[in-house]
Design a protein around this motif. Structure first.
Motif, PDB file in Angstrom:
ATOM      1  N   GLY A   1       0.812  -1.212   0.000  1.00 50.46           N
ATOM      2  CA  GLY A   1       0.000   0.000   0.000  1.00 50.46           C
ATOM      3  C   GLY A   1       0.845   1.262   0.000  1.00 50.46           C
ATOM      4  O   GLY A   1       0.592   2.201  -0.762  1.00 50.46           O
ATOM      5  N   ALA A   2       1.888   1.272   0.848  1.00 60.62           N
ATOM      6  CA  ALA A   2       2.709   2.471   0.975  1.00 60.62           C
ATOM      7  C   ALA A   2       3.532   2.740  -0.274  1.00 60.62           C
ATOM      8  O   ALA A   2       3.589   3.871  -0.769  1.00 60.62           O
ATOM      9  N   THR A   3       4.183   1.684  -0.818  1.00 58.92           N
ATOM     10  CA  THR A   3       5.153   1.908  -1.896  1.00 58.92           C
ATOM     11  C   THR A   3       4.561   1.833  -3.292  1.00 58.92           C
ATOM     12  O   THR A   3       4.996   2.554  -4.188  1.00 58.92           O
ATOM     13  N   SER A   4       3.575   0.969  -3.499  1.00 61.78           N
ATOM     14  CA  SER A   4       3.018   0.787  -4.842  1.00 61.78           C
ATOM     15  C   SER A   4       1.790   1.648  -5.081  1.00 61.78           C
ATOM     16  O   SER A   4       1.566   2.118  -6.198  1.00 61.78           O
ATOM     17  N   ILE A   5       0.977   1.854  -4.057  1.00 64.93           N
ATOM     18  CA  ILE A   5      -0.247   2.653  -4.230  1.00 64.93           C
ATOM     19  C   ILE A   5       0.015   4.122  -3.919  1.00 64.93           C
ATOM     20  O   ILE A   5      -0.295   5.002  -4.734  1.00 64.93           O
ATOM     21  N   PHE A   6       0.616   4.398  -2.767  1.00 61.83           N
ATOM     22  CA  PHE A   6       0.829   5.790  -2.358  1.00 61.83           C
ATOM     23  C   PHE A   6       2.210   6.328  -2.716  1.00 61.83           C
ATOM     24  O   PHE A   6       2.488   7.508  -2.499  1.00 61.83           O
ATOM     25  N   LYS A   7       3.073   5.449  -3.281  1.00 66.42           N
ATOM     26  CA  LYS A   7       4.399   5.864  -3.772  1.00 66.42           C
ATOM     27  C   LYS A   7       5.251   6.509  -2.678  1.00 66.42           C
ATOM     28  O   LYS A   7       5.950   7.493  -2.897  1.00 66.42           O
ATOM     29  N   LEU A   8       5.201   5.928  -1.489  1.00 67.62           N
ATOM     30  CA  LEU A   8       5.984   6.437  -0.369  1.00 67.62           C
ATOM     31  C   LEU A   8       7.251   5.603  -0.196  1.00 67.62           C
ATOM     32  O   LEU A   8       7.317   4.454  -0.630  1.00 67.62           O
ATOM     33  N   THR A   9       8.254   6.176   0.460  1.00 62.66           N
ATOM     34  CA  THR A   9       9.475   5.457   0.811  1.00 62.66           C
ATOM     35  C   THR A   9       9.457   5.154   2.299  1.00 62.66           C
ATOM     36  O   THR A   9       9.278   6.072   3.108  1.00 62.66           O
ATOM     37  N   PRO A  10       9.594   3.867   2.683  1.00 60.45           N
ATOM     38  CA  PRO A  10       9.606   3.560   4.124  1.00 60.45           C
ATOM     39  C   PRO A  10      10.879   4.094   4.773  1.00 60.45           C
ATOM     40  O   PRO A  10      11.968   3.610   4.527  1.00 60.45           O
ATOM     41  N   LYS A  11      10.742   5.145   5.551  1.00 61.61           N
ATOM     42  CA  LYS A  11      11.892   5.762   6.200  1.00 61.61           C
ATOM     43  C   LYS A  11      11.473   6.231   7.580  1.00 61.61           C
ATOM     44  O   LYS A  11      10.295   6.164   7.950  1.00 61.61           O
ATOM     45  N   GLU A  12      12.448   6.699   8.334  1.00 62.64           N
ATOM     46  CA  GLU A  12      12.184   7.111   9.706  1.00 62.64           C
ATOM     47  C   GLU A  12      11.056   8.128   9.753  1.00 62.64           C
ATOM     48  O   GLU A  12      11.028   9.094   8.986  1.00 62.64           O
ATOM     49  N   GLY A  13      10.090   7.890  10.654  1.00 61.92           N
ATOM     50  CA  GLY A  13       8.965   8.812  10.766  1.00 61.92           C
ATOM     51  C   GLY A  13       7.760   8.113  11.364  1.00 61.92           C
ATOM     52  O   GLY A  13       7.827   6.954  11.791  1.00 61.92           O
ATOM     53  N   PRO A  14       6.602   8.799  11.388  1.00 62.20           N
ATOM     54  CA  PRO A  14       5.400   8.266  12.035  1.00 62.20           C
ATOM     55  C   PRO A  14       4.936   6.938  11.446  1.00 62.20           C
ATOM     56  O   PRO A  14       4.443   6.070  12.179  1.00 62.20           O
ATOM     57  N   MET A  15       5.063   6.741  10.124  1.00 63.94           N
ATOM     58  CA  MET A  15       4.585   5.522   9.493  1.00 63.94           C
ATOM     59  C   MET A  15       5.332   4.308  10.034  1.00 63.94           C
ATOM     60  O   MET A  15       4.731   3.303  10.415  1.00 63.94           O
ATOM     61  N   VAL A  16       6.666   4.397  10.072  1.00 61.92           N
ATOM     62  CA  VAL A  16       7.473   3.282  10.570  1.00 61.92           C
ATOM     63  C   VAL A  16       7.237   3.081  12.066  1.00 61.92           C
ATOM     64  O   VAL A  16       7.126   1.942  12.545  1.00 61.92           O
ATOM     65  N   LYS A  17       7.133   4.167  12.810  1.00 58.66           N
ATOM     66  CA  LYS A  17       6.920   4.069  14.250  1.00 58.66           C
ATOM     67  C   LYS A  17       5.587   3.397  14.567  1.00 58.66           C
ATOM     68  O   LYS A  17       5.504   2.530  15.448  1.00 58.66           O
ATOM     69  N   PHE A  18       4.535   3.768  13.850  1.00 62.18           N
ATOM     70  CA  PHE A  18       3.208   3.168  14.062  1.00 62.18           C
ATOM     71  C   PHE A  18       3.246   1.675  13.760  1.00 62.18           C
ATOM     72  O   PHE A  18       2.784   0.844  14.554  1.00 62.18           O
ATOM     73  N   TYR A  19       3.827   1.328  12.617  1.00 59.94           N
ATOM     74  CA  TYR A  19       3.919  -0.076  12.227  1.00 59.94           C
ATOM     75  C   TYR A  19       4.703  -0.879  13.259  1.00 59.94           C
ATOM     76  O   TYR A  19       4.277  -1.955  13.689  1.00 59.94           O
ATOM     77  N   ASP A  20       5.848  -0.350  13.676  1.00 58.26           N
ATOM     78  CA  ASP A  20       6.737  -1.123  14.553  1.00 58.26           C
ATOM     79  C   ASP A  20       6.181  -1.264  15.959  1.00 58.26           C
ATOM     80  O   ASP A  20       6.360  -2.299  16.595  1.00 58.26           O
ATOM     81  N   SER A  21       5.518  -0.254  16.468  1.00 57.98           N
ATOM     82  CA  SER A  21       5.069  -0.287  17.858  1.00 57.98           C
ATOM     83  C   SER A  21       3.698  -0.932  18.034  1.00 57.98           C
ATOM     84  O   SER A  21       3.426  -1.538  19.080  1.00 57.98           O
ATOM     85  N   LEU A  22       2.843  -0.869  16.997  1.00 59.04           N
ATOM     86  CA  LEU A  22       1.478  -1.363  17.150  1.00 59.04           C
ATOM     87  C   LEU A  22       1.152  -2.576  16.275  1.00 59.04           C
ATOM     88  O   LEU A  22       0.554  -3.537  16.740  1.00 59.04           O
ATOM     89  N   VAL A  23       1.533  -2.531  15.010  1.00 60.23           N
ATOM     90  CA  VAL A  23       1.169  -3.604  14.079  1.00 60.23           C
ATOM     91  C   VAL A  23       2.097  -4.807  14.231  1.00 60.23           C
ATOM     92  O   VAL A  23       1.653  -5.961  14.285  1.00 60.23           O
ATOM     93  N   LEU A  24       3.403  -4.558  14.308  1.00 59.35           N
ATOM     94  CA  LEU A  24       4.390  -5.641  14.318  1.00 59.35           C
ATOM     95  C   LEU A  24       4.195  -6.623  15.486  1.00 59.35           C
ATOM     96  O   LEU A  24       4.223  -7.836  15.259  1.00 59.35           O
ATOM     97  N   PRO A  25       3.993  -6.153  16.722  1.00 65.43           N
ATOM     98  CA  PRO A  25       3.834  -7.117  17.820  1.00 65.43           C
ATOM     99  C   PRO A  25       2.647  -8.057  17.631  1.00 65.43           C
ATOM    100  O   PRO A  25       2.723  -9.233  17.977  1.00 65.43           O
ATOM    101  N   VAL A  26       1.552  -7.539  17.065  1.00 64.71           N
ATOM    102  CA  VAL A  26       0.375  -8.380  16.799  1.00 64.71           C
ATOM    103  C   VAL A  26       0.704  -9.427  15.751  1.00 64.71           C
ATOM    104  O   VAL A  26       0.365 -10.607  15.882  1.00 64.71           O
ATOM    105  N   THR A  27       1.389  -8.994  14.701  1.00 63.75           N
ATOM    106  CA  THR A  27       1.771  -9.919  13.632  1.00 63.75           C
ATOM    107  C   THR A  27       2.693 -11.003  14.157  1.00 63.75           C
ATOM    108  O   THR A  27       2.508 -12.194  13.873  1.00 63.75           O
ATOM    109  N   LYS A  28       3.696 -10.627  14.927  1.00 60.13           N
ATOM    110  CA  LYS A  28       4.649 -11.599  15.471  1.00 60.13           C
ATOM    111  C   LYS A  28       3.954 -12.621  16.357  1.00 60.13           C
ATOM    112  O   LYS A  28       4.216 -13.837  16.261  1.00 60.13           O
ATOM    113  N   ALA A  29       3.060 -12.155  17.214  1.00 59.43           N
ATOM    114  CA  ALA A  29       2.349 -13.066  18.109  1.00 59.43           C
ATOM    115  C   ALA A  29       1.495 -14.055  17.322  1.00 59.43           C
ATOM    116  O   ALA A  29       1.487 -15.261  17.616  1.00 59.43           O
ATOM    117  N   ALA A  30       0.795 -13.567  16.304  1.00 55.49           N
ATOM    118  CA  ALA A  30      -0.063 -14.438  15.501  1.00 55.49           C
ATOM    119  C   ALA A  30       0.764 -15.468  14.736  1.00 55.49           C
ATOM    120  O   ALA A  30       0.408 -16.652  14.675  1.00 55.49           O
TER     121      ALA A  30
END
Length: 236
Positions: A187-216
């Motif tokens: 979604g970020a790179t192909s649809i919205f043409k964003l570059t994953p870099k330091e900032g709110p997007m990476v922080k949100f993913y790492d702190s909230l989404v990633l732990p849920v994914t890892k546990a599952a």
């Protein structure tokens, strides 16, 4: 330090962004630890973030890098770490060794002849040792960021198995990792043409989404993911 080209700048931004994704890194650190043995070598150590977390678990660790400026930074980072050796290495290489394991994260996808690279990796590991890789998954997710950072392919379990077997390696572990990360990355790179870099997007993913994914994924292996994780054995 030389002035960065556009592609090198994107590479640096992505590396720096990933460096802030602490939970993501620790997850991938943990995946490799059971397979490291006593004397592993890492190909493509980059900024040394994985090396810094693996080194305390082994008696000796060899970190390698091909890019000159990063190599200098890597040597400075580990100058006072006695069990870490830093050296220059670029695949393909004629160098051989007898390391317990070769670990390489997000490197193989940069190499045109990946089977030749895997054979070089095999030559650096003792018989019975292991090769541990993480590579990006699924060609449909190839984005401008992939091309800018030098990716020539993304993998599936099937294409990774084929490359490993052609190189004469025996697969022990093969699965996808980070299913929600693939959706977010596409979604970020192909649809919205964003570059994953330091900032709110990476922080949100790492702190909230990633732990849920890892546990599952500790309970059920997903049928897709942002990455392919593979462990292969060098034949005796």
């Amino acid at each position: 330090m030389a002035e960065l080209t556009g592609d090198q700048r994107v590479q640096s931004e992505v590396l720096e962004g990933l460096a802030t994704a602490v939970n993501h890194r620790r997850w991938f650190v943990e995946l490799a630890i059971p397979h490291l043995g006593d004397d592993p070598i890492e190909i493509g150590s980059g900024m040394g973030n994985y090396a810094a977390e693996w080194a305390p678990h082994v008696s000796r660790f060899t970190a390698t890098e091909a890019e000159p400026d990063r190599l200098v930074e890597l040597k400075e980072r580990f100058a006072d770490t006695p069990n870490v050796e830093v050296k220059e290495m670029l695949l393909p290489t004629s160098e051989t060794g007898s390391h317990s394991t070769l670990v390489s994260y997000n490197v193989l996808e940069h190499i045109e002849d990946h089977v030749a690279a895997l054979r070089c990796m095999k030559g650096l590991v003792r018989p019975g040792g292991k090769i541990v890789l993480i590579v990006p998954a699924f060609m449909f997710a190839m984005s401008p960021v992939d091309y800018a950072t030098g990716h020539v392919r993304r993998y599936t379990k099937k294409t990774m198995r084929a490359a490993m077997e052609e190189a004469g390696l025996q697969i022990e572990v093969l699965h996808y990792a980070n299913a929600l990360g693939l959706i977010g990355y596409y979604g970020a790179t192909s649809i919205f043409k964003l570059t994953p870099k330091e900032g709110p997007m990476v922080k949100f993913y790492d702190s909230l989404v990633l732990p849920v994914t890892k546990a599952a994924e500790s309970l059920v292996r997903p049928p897709f993911g942002q990455s392919v994780f593979v462990v292969a054995r060098v034949p005796e």
